[in-house]
Design an enzyme around this catalytic site. Structure first.
Site: not given
Ligand code: AGP
Length: 608
Positions: A485, A603, A481, A504, A2, A74, A488, A27, A100-101
């Site tokens: 992308k 994020k 990766e 396999h 958050c 969030w 997400e 966030r 936040n937490g």
């Molecule tokens: C990646 O696009 C995502 N936002 C997510 O997987 C991110 O890489 C992961 O949460 C790790 O975040 P960080 O690198 O800030 O620790």
């Protein structure tokens, strides 16, 4: 997860808090709210949905007052509704809290408070804080907050105001990031600098167990025993321009196009061509210490975990030290083998990911030296690791990580060069790596110049509901990766695999409706990749190949080709990542997805 922002000063707080929330929206963005001292008491405004919903309410029904706190959420406990939005207040509405937490013992505390006559209105864990402070209040807000926090288990970054002690904001941190911003007779609290950099660059990073008390005359930091603490005032080196879209339709596209510059920034001042090595002054490790390690653990989450896999390949090849890559969320609860001769590399863009932070603390507890590869300056992982390498990629606002990934791979190459030259890498090999690194910015630009072509390609694949990404060696993680992308931001189901793994099982998925993206630069395993392309083609799969030169062997096997420049094997993922990012971006935009704030994501994952 958050975002929190607070203000005390002489200006009208409402608009300032809204602006701060907008900068924190990456966030968490499922509901928001403010609590402002209006001279008579605490006045709150809350709304489910984006901050624009809250703004509409506040424009329609503004709140006067020059002191307030705000929150963008969030959800972890309770659906994203107006009732569950923060701030949460006590029974009489005198105390308001944003958090936040996660309060892990909130259920037990709630029952105890209900048994003692408190009435709850939300489903959140946070609301217990407001009632605990109410139950502890005896004229002084920070004392009541301290008493309440002694009963709490879990993580928090909180800000609290009260009409019973109306001239101050009390903030506290345990596990979730929180900073104080110092202005001219005005003070801020925020989850990160982006919320306040418009107003000040003077910040204080709070540590776990810190409380801050802010009023119009200043601020002080105390601990959970009310003892005064001294904290350093830091200067933020980012400016507002860097966290604005700069004419791009989305932060993600802006950050993809920043990569020629950000890749260069990660290398700036760190290459020593004369000695064919790299200089990483923040590592805080001497040559002898670097030579003393007999095993390396790399731990991270998400995209950072993908760069860790590339780092494993690089480091083992160049240093001949065994490397293990660990999901931070698994590592922290496993009984890993860690010794004082273990180097633990911790990768995190935000520097605040809870699982990664806990994994680092676990490795430290067991005697490892820790090195953080981090982008956010002053973040918790950066401050708690024994040494580190800042990525210098600038603020990354788009939830889908892009420029941080390419900078992470470059930073790992620099670390590999630094350690490798002490062990198994010759000066000639070192020089080759440096030359290839220095060519990267221009090569990335070459790929960006093909963005339009990739957009056309996206048009042809935007309606597919499944994708496979395949690669070998350094490019298996790049395949992971690419799949992440797409997943997400477009919500299309996609999987990344080592190309040879197909036989396999996953090859059963192949038919004419399954696009298969092959990362096939002309590297040491290219011939092997060709046979995997043939396997997919033979089952009717539609192949998109990322290649680095004309490949007669692929003639007739590939439906679409994206060309990247040739580089050394270990750096091909940097170049391969760019078309993968663009393909995912354009497909998501064409499907009408909110690329910068994809559903269900945030994020920085600051809770486990
Ligand atoms: C990646 O696009 C995502 N936002 C997510 O997987 C991110 O890489 C992961 O949460 C790790 O975040 P960080 O690198 O800030 O620790």
């Amino acid at each position: 997860m958050c975002g929190i922002v607070g203000y005390v000063g002489s200006r009208i707080a409402g608009p300032l808090l809204l602006e701060g929330l907008k900068r924190l929206e990456y966030r968490g963005y499922d509901s928001a709210g403010v609590a402002i001292m209006n001279g008579k008491g605490v006045e709150t405004r809350k709304a489910a949905g984006k901050i624009s919903m809250l703004e509409t309410i506040m424009v329609g029904n503004p709140v006067a007052g020059t002191l307030g706190i705000a929150h963008t959420r969030w959800a972890t406990h309770g659906a994203p509704t107006t009732t569950n939005a923060h701030p949460h207040v006590d029974c009489k509405g005198n105390i308001a809290v944003v958090h936040n937490g996660i309060i892990e013992n909130s259920t037990a505390l709630r029952h105890w408070l209900e048994d003692n006559g408190h009435t709850f209105v939300s489903e959140t864990d946070t609301e217990v804080l407001a009632h605990l402070i109410e139950a502890s209040f005896d004229g002084n807000l920070e004392e009541a907050v301290i008493e309440a926090l002694h009963m709490v288990h879990g993580t928090y970054g909180i800000a609290v105001v009260s009409s019973l002690d109306p001239q101050k904001i009390v903030a506290a941190r345990m596990g979730s990031p929180l900073i104080i911003g110092l202005g001219e007779n005005e003070f801020y609290v925020a989850s990160d600098v982006s919320a306040i950099v418009e107003h000040t660059r003077q910040v204080v990073y709070l540590d776990d167990g810190d409380l801050a008390v802010l009023d119009r005359t200043g601020y002080r930091v105390i601990d959970l025993e009310a003892q005064e603490m001294t904290r350093t005032v830091s200067q933020v080196d980012w400016d507002l321009g860097q966290i604005e879209r700069g004419g791009f339709p989305h932060f993600m596209l802006k950050e993809i196009f920043e990569q020629p510059a950000t890749v260069e920034n990660t290398m700036r001042g760190r290459l020593l061509p004369a000695d064919s090595t790299a200089k990483l002054s923040g590592l805080n490790l001497s040559d002898d210490e670097l030579l003393s390690f007999d095993n390396i653990i790399i731990t991270a989450c998400g995209t950072s975990w993908h760069s860790a896999l590339i780092g494993e390949h690089m480091l083992e090849e160049m240093t001949r030290i065994p490397v293990e890559v660990e999901y931070a969320s698994e590592f922290r609860y496993r009984n890993p083998i860690v010794t004082p001769r273990t180097l633990c590399i911790v990768i995190s863009q935000s520097g605040e990911t809870a699982d990664t932070l806990a994994a680092m603390r676990e490795a430290k507890r067991r005697g490892a030296r820790t090195v953080g590869l981090v982008n956010v300056v002053g973040s918790t992982i950066a401050r708690e690791s024994d040494g580190g390498v800042y990525l210098h990629a600038g603020p990354e606002i788009g939830v889908a990580s892009t420029k941080a990934f390419t900078s992470q791979v470059v930073a790992l190459a620099l670390l590999t060069l630094r350690m490798g030259r002490l062990r198994a890498v010759s000066a000639v090999r070192g020089a080759e790596i440096i030359q290839a690194l220095m060519a990267l910015p221009a090569q990335v630009q070459e790929i960006l110049d093909q963005a339009e072509q990739i957009e056309h390609l996206a048009e042809q694949y935007k309606d597919n509901s499944n994708f496979l990404y395949l690669g070998r060696g350094f490019n298996f993680p790049a395949a992971l990766e690419g799949a992440l992308k797409l997943k997400e931001i477009s919500y299309i189901h996609a999987e990344g695999y080592p190309a040879a793994e197909m036989k396999h099982g996953p090859i059963a998925l192949i038919d004419s409706a399954m696009p298969v993206v092959f990362i096939a630069p002309h590297d040491s395993v290219f011939e092997k990749v060709v046979s995997n392309v043939q396997e997919v083609k033979a089952r009717g799969g539609r192949v998109i190949a990322i290649t680095s030169r004309d490949e007669p062997q692929l003639a007739g096997l590939v439906a679409h080709e994206i060309r990247i420049p040739q580089t050394i094997d270990m750096l091909t993922p940097v170049l391969a990542a760019v078309p993968l990012q663009l393909l995912a971006y354009y497909i998501a935009v064409k499907r009408g997805c909110n690329v910068d704030q994809p559903r269900n994501l945030a994020k920085s994952v600051t809770v486990e």
